[in-house]
Scaffold this motif. Structure first.
Motif, PDB file in Angstrom:
ATOM      1  N   SER A   8       0.820  -1.215   0.000  1.00 26.41           N
ATOM      2  CA  SER A   8       0.000   0.000   0.000  1.00 26.41           C
ATOM      3  C   SER A   8       0.856   1.269   0.000  1.00 26.41           C
ATOM      4  CB  SER A   8      -0.937  -0.003   1.205  1.00 26.41           C
ATOM      5  OG  SER A   8      -0.180  -0.021   2.399  1.00 26.41           O
ATOM      6  N   ASP A  64       0.695   4.163  -4.997  1.00 21.76           N
ATOM      7  CA  ASP A  64      -0.601   4.286  -5.641  1.00 21.76           C
ATOM      8  C   ASP A  64      -0.349   4.626  -7.106  1.00 21.76           C
ATOM      9  OD1 ASP A  64      -3.333   4.312  -5.914  1.00 21.76           O
ATOM     10  OD2 ASP A  64      -3.645   6.204  -4.870  1.00 21.76           O
ATOM     11  N   GLU A  91       4.117   7.607  -4.361  1.00 20.37           N
ATOM     12  CA  GLU A  91       3.961   7.199  -2.970  1.00 20.37           C
ATOM     13  C   GLU A  91       2.577   7.627  -2.492  1.00 20.37           C
ATOM     14  OE1 GLU A  91       7.138   8.002  -0.190  1.00 20.37           O
ATOM     15  OE2 GLU A  91       8.578   7.978  -1.850  1.00 20.37           O
ATOM     16  N   GLU A  92       1.902   6.726  -1.823  1.00 19.44           N
ATOM     17  CA  GLU A  92       0.527   6.950  -1.370  1.00 19.44           C
ATOM     18  C   GLU A  92       0.381   8.271  -0.614  1.00 19.44           C
ATOM     19  OE1 GLU A  92      -3.501   6.272  -0.700  1.00 19.44           O
ATOM     20  OE2 GLU A  92      -2.227   4.955  -1.849  1.00 19.44           O
ATOM     21  N   ASN A 123       0.268  11.253  -2.906  1.00 20.11           N
ATOM     22  CA  ASN A 123      -0.907  11.320  -3.773  1.00 20.11           C
ATOM     23  C   ASN A 123      -2.074  12.015  -3.078  1.00 20.11           C
ATOM     24  OD1 ASN A 123      -2.120  10.908  -6.239  1.00 20.11           O
ATOM     25  ND2 ASN A 123      -2.840   8.858  -5.752  1.00 20.11           N
ATOM     26  N   LYS A 124      -2.018  12.155  -1.785  1.00 21.52           N
ATOM     27  CA  LYS A 124      -3.094  12.805  -1.032  1.00 21.52           C
ATOM     28  C   LYS A 124      -2.955  14.324  -1.048  1.00 21.52           C
ATOM     29  CE  LYS A 124      -4.726   8.876   0.424  1.00 21.52           C
ATOM     30  NZ  LYS A 124      -5.665   8.229  -0.424  1.00 21.52           N
TER      31      LYS A 124
END
Length: 171
Positions: free
Chosen positions: A127, A130, A165-166, A169-170
């Motif tokens: 996880s 992304d 990287e997750e 991405n936020k």
């Protein structure tokens, strides 16, 4: 194979597992994964021919007609798309990442490309990463030159996706 949702090679894999050494089986399994990726995922070809080839191969291995890994891999040729057809299909491949399975497949592909280019091996099931679409699905400014149909045609192409990287991405 589970990620690709491919079940056709089970018969040939079971037959091969019974007679091949651990190392030869791993080599054969890897060939099956590559063939399945090229044939099923990128080529989106009919599974009928694949089932025929794998069934025939399983029979040949079980009867003792094929006893070593080299001929077993060679037997996969009918379901192993040529480099030219694979490259053509790959360059136009559309994978809708709105489905969880497809998102996992795209992560597999992007991690494999990253491994090939940088020798860094990322776990596609992790996880940590992304998928980011370069051409955004809902473009705001700066994309006025693209009609909606053009943007939609590009959005789910593999070349429009990258790993990120997750946590980044936020933002």
């Amino acid at each position: 194979l589970k990620t690709f949702n491919v079940r056709q090679p089970y018969s040939i894999l079971l037959a091969a597992r019974r007679i091949f050494s651990e190392g030869d089986f791993e080599r054969f399994f890897r060939a099956i994964v590559i063939a399945s990726f090229r044939y099923n995922i990128i080529g989106s070809m009919s599974t009928a021919e694949q089932e025929r080839v794998y069934s025939q191969g399983a029979t040949q291995i079980s009867r003792g007609d094929i006893t070593t890994v080299g001929p077993a891999i060679a037997q996969l040729a009918p379901v192993y798309p040529s480099d030219a057809s694979f490259k053509a299909a790959f360059s136009e491949k559309v994978i809708r990442t709105t489905e969880r399975r497809n998102k996992r497949v795209v992560r597999y592909i992007l991690c494999a490309i990253e491994r090939q280019l940088t020798q860094v091996d990322h776990d596609f099931a992790s996880s940590v990463f992304d998928i980011e679409h370069i051409m955004p699905q809902n473009p705001e400014r700066g994309y006025e030159q693209f009609r909606d149909s053009q943007a939609e045609a590009m959005f789910y192409r593999l070349w429009n996706m990258t790993l990120i990287e997750e946590n980044l991405n936020k933002l």
